[in-house]
Motif scaffolding. Structure first.
Motif, PDB file in Angstrom:
ATOM      1  N   SER A 130      -7.880  -0.637   4.413  1.00  0.00           N
ATOM      2  CA  SER A 130      -8.558  -0.531   3.129  1.00  0.00           C
ATOM      3  C   SER A 130      -7.564  -0.863   2.014  1.00  0.00           C
ATOM      4  CB  SER A 130      -9.128   0.874   2.962  1.00  0.00           C
ATOM      5  OG  SER A 130      -8.135   1.838   3.248  1.00  0.00           O
ATOM      6  N   ASN A 141      -6.497   0.151  -0.814  1.00  0.00           N
ATOM      7  CA  ASN A 141      -6.111   1.179  -1.778  1.00  0.00           C
ATOM      8  C   ASN A 141      -4.639   1.516  -1.573  1.00  0.00           C
ATOM      9  OD1 ASN A 141      -7.557   2.225   0.766  1.00  0.00           O
ATOM     10  ND2 ASN A 141      -6.141   3.883   0.239  1.00  0.00           N
ATOM     11  N   LYS A 196       0.811  -1.223   0.000  1.00  0.00           N
ATOM     12  CA  LYS A 196       0.000   0.000   0.000  1.00  0.00           C
ATOM     13  C   LYS A 196       0.845   1.274   0.000  1.00  0.00           C
ATOM     14  CE  LYS A 196      -3.257   0.947   2.801  1.00  0.00           C
ATOM     15  NZ  LYS A 196      -4.635   1.302   2.568  1.00  0.00           N
ATOM     16  N   GLU A 241     -15.674   3.627   5.422  1.00  0.00           N
ATOM     17  CA  GLU A 241     -15.116   2.659   6.360  1.00  0.00           C
ATOM     18  C   GLU A 241     -15.882   2.622   7.681  1.00  0.00           C
ATOM     19  OE1 GLU A 241     -13.631   5.146   4.914  1.00  0.00           O
ATOM     20  OE2 GLU A 241     -11.730   4.566   4.002  1.00  0.00           O
ATOM     21  N   SER A 274     -10.681   5.042  -0.813  1.00  0.00           N
ATOM     22  CA  SER A 274     -10.807   3.616  -0.508  1.00  0.00           C
ATOM     23  C   SER A 274     -11.602   2.900  -1.610  1.00  0.00           C
ATOM     24  CB  SER A 274     -11.518   3.434   0.833  1.00  0.00           C
ATOM     25  OG  SER A 274     -10.716   3.968   1.855  1.00  0.00           O
TER      26      SER A 274
END
Ligand code: TXA
Ligand code: MG
Length: 352
Positions: free
Chosen positions: A146, A148, A59, A183, A154
């Motif tokens: 998340s 992303n 990430k 979220e 996200s």
């Protein structure tokens, strides 16, 4: 480069063989993106520090931002935490499985890689059959932020995950669009009254009904950048940003529409390609290059569901600037506004 396998799964009744192959990846220290009711998560074995470190690398996430641990049973929570307060037990019985993450005292076996060095751990039980089946089949709690690239909106579809993480993770379970779209709410229950660190899918109003007084951390409102000490280092990192710059207009509906059009006009005049993030009630009032609606102001759950998808779409439309209307800070509106304020990097214009 890792080859990323994408498997379509039935969101109601996930196919056993597919869940088994994903669970094998988790048990072997690999990374699997999977749908939850909020957004897609990027999962790894929470008790394997090496696997957890791979999440940060995939990430490009700052190492001091702790990760939520996902469980399928209350029993697993007991194994990760100590001294669960009574209020937390009450919240668990009402809201789990669901979009509520509880910050609890961590026990020693929780890797520091997950907690970012804090002595607490964030735990949640997702309300999604694919997520629950994956955790059960893996036989371990699953650490998952998340799915992303750090700083990007996200992902609410498997395609969003692919755009950000293709070639960096072993597998994506594609269970279609997520339902809530923002979220989970992060609630610190190591303090009394409990304090919201991030507004999300479980609303302030719902929490108050169950435990009475609930505080909202100033950083959770995201009215301005917080550089002072915050309970979680993650709270000060920039988030949810599309590539285009974003300006957020806040105020009564009429003043917001007027101010928004003024900002649009100025940016059109200086040659920018302008996108507007409006609502059903206002979208026909604007003249700009691209106008999108979050849905009706009367139903903020639709705004939550479509927000991250629309932010990504504006990038595909290649706009230079997005002018976004604020929505009321009620119900899911609080979570939507937190995301918009952060996406704007605090470029907030008061219309009234
Ligand atoms: O809905 C969700 O919560 C999604 C899905 C995948 O479950 N996950 C998610 O994870 O949004 P992430 O990593 O993007 O956000 C986790 C948030 C961050 O703001 C982080 O700082 C906070 O939770 N957090 C995690 N552990 C914490 C802790 N021990 N104390 C305080 N905050 C914590
Ligand atoms: Mg995130």
């Amino acid at each position: 480069m890792t080859r990323t396998v994408i498997l379509e799964v039935n969101r109601e009744k996930p196919e056993k063989p597919k869940i088994k192959s994903a669970a094998d990846v988790i048990r072997n220290g690999g990374l699997v993106a999977f749908p939850t009711e909020t957004v897609y998560g990027l999962g790894a074995d929470a008790l394997n520090a090496k696997a957890v470190k791979r999440i940060y690398a995939a990430k490009k996430r700052p190492l001091d931002n702790p990760i939520i641990v996902h469980v399928a049973t209350e029993q697993e929570t007991l194994q990760l935490t100590k001294n669960i307060p009574l209020k937390a037990k009450k919240l668990i019985s009402v809201f789990w499985p669901g979009p509520l993450t509880l910050v609890l005292r961590a026990c020693e076996k929780v890797p520091k890689a997950i907690t970012g060095g804090l002595d607490t751990v964030a735990v949640r039980m997702p309300r999604h059959n694919v997520a629950l089946a994956l955790i059960e089949e893996s036989g371990v709690p699953i650490a998952a932020p998340s799915a992303n690239r750090s700083g990007r909106p996200s992902p609410t579809t498997a395609e969003h995950v692919r755009q950000d993480l293709d070639g960096r993770i072993e597998m994506i379970l594609d269970g279609g669009s997520t339902n809530i779209g923002v979220e989970s709410t992060v609630l610190d229950v190591t303090v009394d009254p409990p304090e919201i660190l991030r507004p999300g899918g479980t609303t302030y109003e719902e929490l108050v009904k169950i435990v009475g007084q609930v505080k909202i951390h100033p950083a959770a409102l995201a009215e301005k950048s917080v550089r002072a000490k915050v309970p979680s280092p993650g709270m000060k990192h920039r988030h949810y940003a599309p590539t285009a710059e974003l300006v957020l207009v806040e105020g009564s509906v009429e003043s917001t529409v007027e101010k928004t059009q003024q900002i649009i006009n100025y940016n059109l005049r200086i040659g920018k390609r302008v996108g507007v993030l409006a609502t059903d009630e206002t979208k026909d009032m604007y003249e700009a290059d691209v106008v999108k609606s979050l849905g009706s102001r009367a139903d903020l759950s639709s705004a939550a569901r479509s927000l991250f998808r629309l932010l990504r779409e504006f990038d595909e439309d290649k706009v230079d600037i997005i002018v976004a209307e604020g929505v009321p800070l009620e119900g899911l509106g609080l979570a939507v506004m937190n995301r918009l304020r952060k996406a704007s990097n605090y470029r907030i214009v008061k219309a009234d």
